[in-house]
Design a protein around this motif. Structure first.
Motif, mmCIF file in Angstrom:
data_model
loop_
_atom_site.group_PDB
_atom_site.id
_atom_site.type_symbol
_atom_site.label_atom_id
_atom_site.label_comp_id
_atom_site.label_asym_id
_atom_site.label_seq_id
_atom_site.Cartn_x
_atom_site.Cartn_y
_atom_site.Cartn_z
ATOM 1 N N THR A 183 0.789 -1.235 0.000
ATOM 2 C CA THR A 183 0.000 0.000 0.000
ATOM 3 C C THR A 183 0.820 1.283 0.000
ATOM 4 O OG1 THR A 183 -0.117 0.076 2.402
ATOM 5 C CG2 THR A 183 -1.856 -1.142 1.252
ATOM 6 N N HIS A 184 2.040 1.264 0.488
ATOM 7 C CA HIS A 184 2.867 2.471 0.673
ATOM 8 C C HIS A 184 2.132 3.518 1.514
ATOM 9 C CE1 HIS A 184 6.048 1.058 -1.881
ATOM 10 N NE2 HIS A 184 5.163 0.759 -2.821
ATOM 11 N N ASP A 185 1.406 3.049 2.511
ATOM 12 C CA ASP A 185 0.650 3.907 3.413
ATOM 13 C C ASP A 185 1.460 4.119 4.689
ATOM 14 O OD1 ASP A 185 -1.372 5.296 4.751
ATOM 15 O OD2 ASP A 185 -2.353 3.452 5.420
ATOM 16 N N TYR A 186 1.814 5.382 4.951
ATOM 17 C CA TYR A 186 2.634 5.685 6.131
ATOM 18 C C TYR A 186 1.869 5.463 7.432
ATOM 19 C CZ TYR A 186 5.871 7.898 2.888
ATOM 20 O OH TYR A 186 6.756 8.142 1.877
ATOM 21 N N THR A 187 0.605 5.847 7.449
ATOM 22 C CA THR A 187 -0.170 5.782 8.679
ATOM 23 C C THR A 187 -0.389 4.346 9.143
ATOM 24 O OG1 THR A 187 -1.322 7.785 7.981
ATOM 25 C CG2 THR A 187 -2.294 6.549 9.786
ATOM 26 N N GLY A 188 -0.855 3.502 8.269
ATOM 27 C CA GLY A 188 -1.109 2.122 8.639
ATOM 28 C C GLY A 188 0.166 1.368 8.980
ATOM 29 N N THR A 189 1.233 1.643 8.238
ATOM 30 C CA THR A 189 2.498 0.964 8.515
ATOM 31 C C THR A 189 3.061 1.378 9.865
ATOM 32 O OG1 THR A 189 2.948 0.906 6.152
ATOM 33 C CG2 THR A 189 4.792 0.486 7.616
ATOM 34 N N SER A 190 2.977 2.666 10.176
ATOM 35 C CA SER A 190 3.472 3.102 11.481
ATOM 36 C C SER A 190 2.592 2.558 12.611
ATOM 37 C CB SER A 190 3.554 4.626 11.550
ATOM 38 O OG SER A 190 2.276 5.194 11.406
ATOM 39 N N ALA A 191 1.280 2.447 12.385
ATOM 40 C CA ALA A 191 0.395 1.871 13.404
ATOM 41 C C ALA A 191 0.721 0.393 13.630
ATOM 42 C CB ALA A 191 -1.063 2.035 12.996
ATOM 43 N N LEU A 192 0.960 -0.346 12.565
ATOM 44 C CA LEU A 192 1.329 -1.754 12.713
ATOM 45 C C LEU A 192 2.694 -1.906 13.372
ATOM 46 C CD1 LEU A 192 0.061 -3.163 9.305
ATOM 47 C CD2 LEU A 192 -0.799 -3.736 11.569
ATOM 48 N N THR A 193 3.624 -1.034 13.052
ATOM 49 C CA THR A 193 4.945 -1.088 13.673
ATOM 50 C C THR A 193 4.852 -0.773 15.159
ATOM 51 O OG1 THR A 193 5.954 -0.408 11.586
ATOM 52 C CG2 THR A 193 7.283 -0.162 13.576
ATOM 53 N N MET A 194 4.075 0.245 15.529
ATOM 54 C CA MET A 194 3.919 0.569 16.949
ATOM 55 C C MET A 194 3.177 -0.539 17.691
ATOM 56 S SD MET A 194 3.380 4.677 17.093
ATOM 57 C CE MET A 194 2.134 4.787 15.840
ATOM 58 N N THR A 195 2.241 -1.203 17.018
ATOM 59 C CA THR A 195 1.555 -2.328 17.639
ATOM 60 C C THR A 195 2.525 -3.477 17.886
ATOM 61 O OG1 THR A 195 -0.469 -1.697 16.490
ATOM 62 C CG2 THR A 195 -0.410 -3.896 17.448
ATOM 63 N N PHE A 196 3.431 -3.717 16.934
ATOM 64 C CA PHE A 196 4.465 -4.728 17.149
ATOM 65 C C PHE A 196 5.352 -4.356 18.336
ATOM 66 C CE2 PHE A 196 9.017 -5.467 16.430
ATOM 67 C CZ PHE A 196 9.053 -6.813 16.765
ATOM 68 N N LEU A 197 5.750 -3.090 18.418
ATOM 69 C CA LEU A 197 6.596 -2.662 19.534
ATOM 70 C C LEU A 197 5.865 -2.797 20.866
ATOM 71 C CD1 LEU A 197 8.293 0.467 17.928
ATOM 72 C CD2 LEU A 197 9.312 -1.775 18.361
ATOM 73 N N LEU A 198 4.575 -2.509 20.881
ATOM 74 C CA LEU A 198 3.783 -2.677 22.099
ATOM 75 C C LEU A 198 3.720 -4.137 22.519
ATOM 76 C CD1 LEU A 198 1.865 -1.437 24.241
ATOM 77 C CD2 LEU A 198 0.014 -1.961 22.666
ATOM 78 N N THR A 199 3.479 -5.033 21.571
ATOM 79 C CA THR A 199 3.432 -6.453 21.918
ATOM 80 C C THR A 199 4.809 -6.962 22.321
ATOM 81 O OG1 THR A 199 3.669 -7.058 19.587
ATOM 82 C CG2 THR A 199 1.432 -6.969 20.481
ATOM 83 N N ALA A 200 5.877 -6.422 21.736
ATOM 84 C CA ALA A 200 7.224 -6.814 22.149
ATOM 85 C C ALA A 200 7.496 -6.384 23.588
ATOM 86 C CB ALA A 200 8.264 -6.218 21.203
#
Length: 131
Positions: A26-43
């Motif tokens: 998608t090259h979507d900055y918002t969704g990618t950053s949300a998924l990355t922050m969700t990964f960091l939260l679960t980590a």
């Protein structure tokens, strides 16, 4: 804690795989950053649960032969009622309102917030609930 740990780690692995795939598709900055922050939260949560699981020797919930009676006894400290969260929320509302109205109100709210936060932190060090 081991079941909770593996559940969170599995979610973290899922988000770690999905985030780059989402970016490529998608090259979507918002969704990618949300998924990355969700990964960091679960980590972060997985790390915490892993450390706690190593500190607790053996819970009845983690054993296949565990009985209900094995979990009897003191389970921890559960605080009774408290008025301090209300005072902290009110003081924080004054601080936020002070940003809008004027710095004088912000300073008053910051003072009230510091008193309320200190009261909430040290609530169980004195009085009838001291331990």
């Amino acid at each position: 804690m081991k079941a909770e740990y593996w559940t969170i780690v599995a979610c973290g692995i899922f988000f770690a795989i999905v985030a780059p795939v989402y970016w490529v598709l998608t090259h979507d900055y918002t969704g990618t950053s949300a998924l990355t922050m969700t990964f960091l939260l679960t980590a972060l949560l997985g790390f915490y649960l892993g450390v706690i699981a190593k500190q607790i020797p053996d819970r009845p919930e983690d054993r296949s032969d565990g009985e209900i009676a094995d979990g009897a006894g003191e389970q921890g400290f559960f605080p009774p009622y408290s008025w301090w969260p209300l005072f902290c929320a009110s003081a924080l509302a004054i601080v936020v309102l002070g940003v809008v109205i004027g710095w004088w109100l912000f300073i008053i709210g910051a003072g009230l917030l510091s008193v309320a936060a200190i009261g909430w932190i040290f609530e169980y060090y004195r009085g009838i609930h001291a331990h």
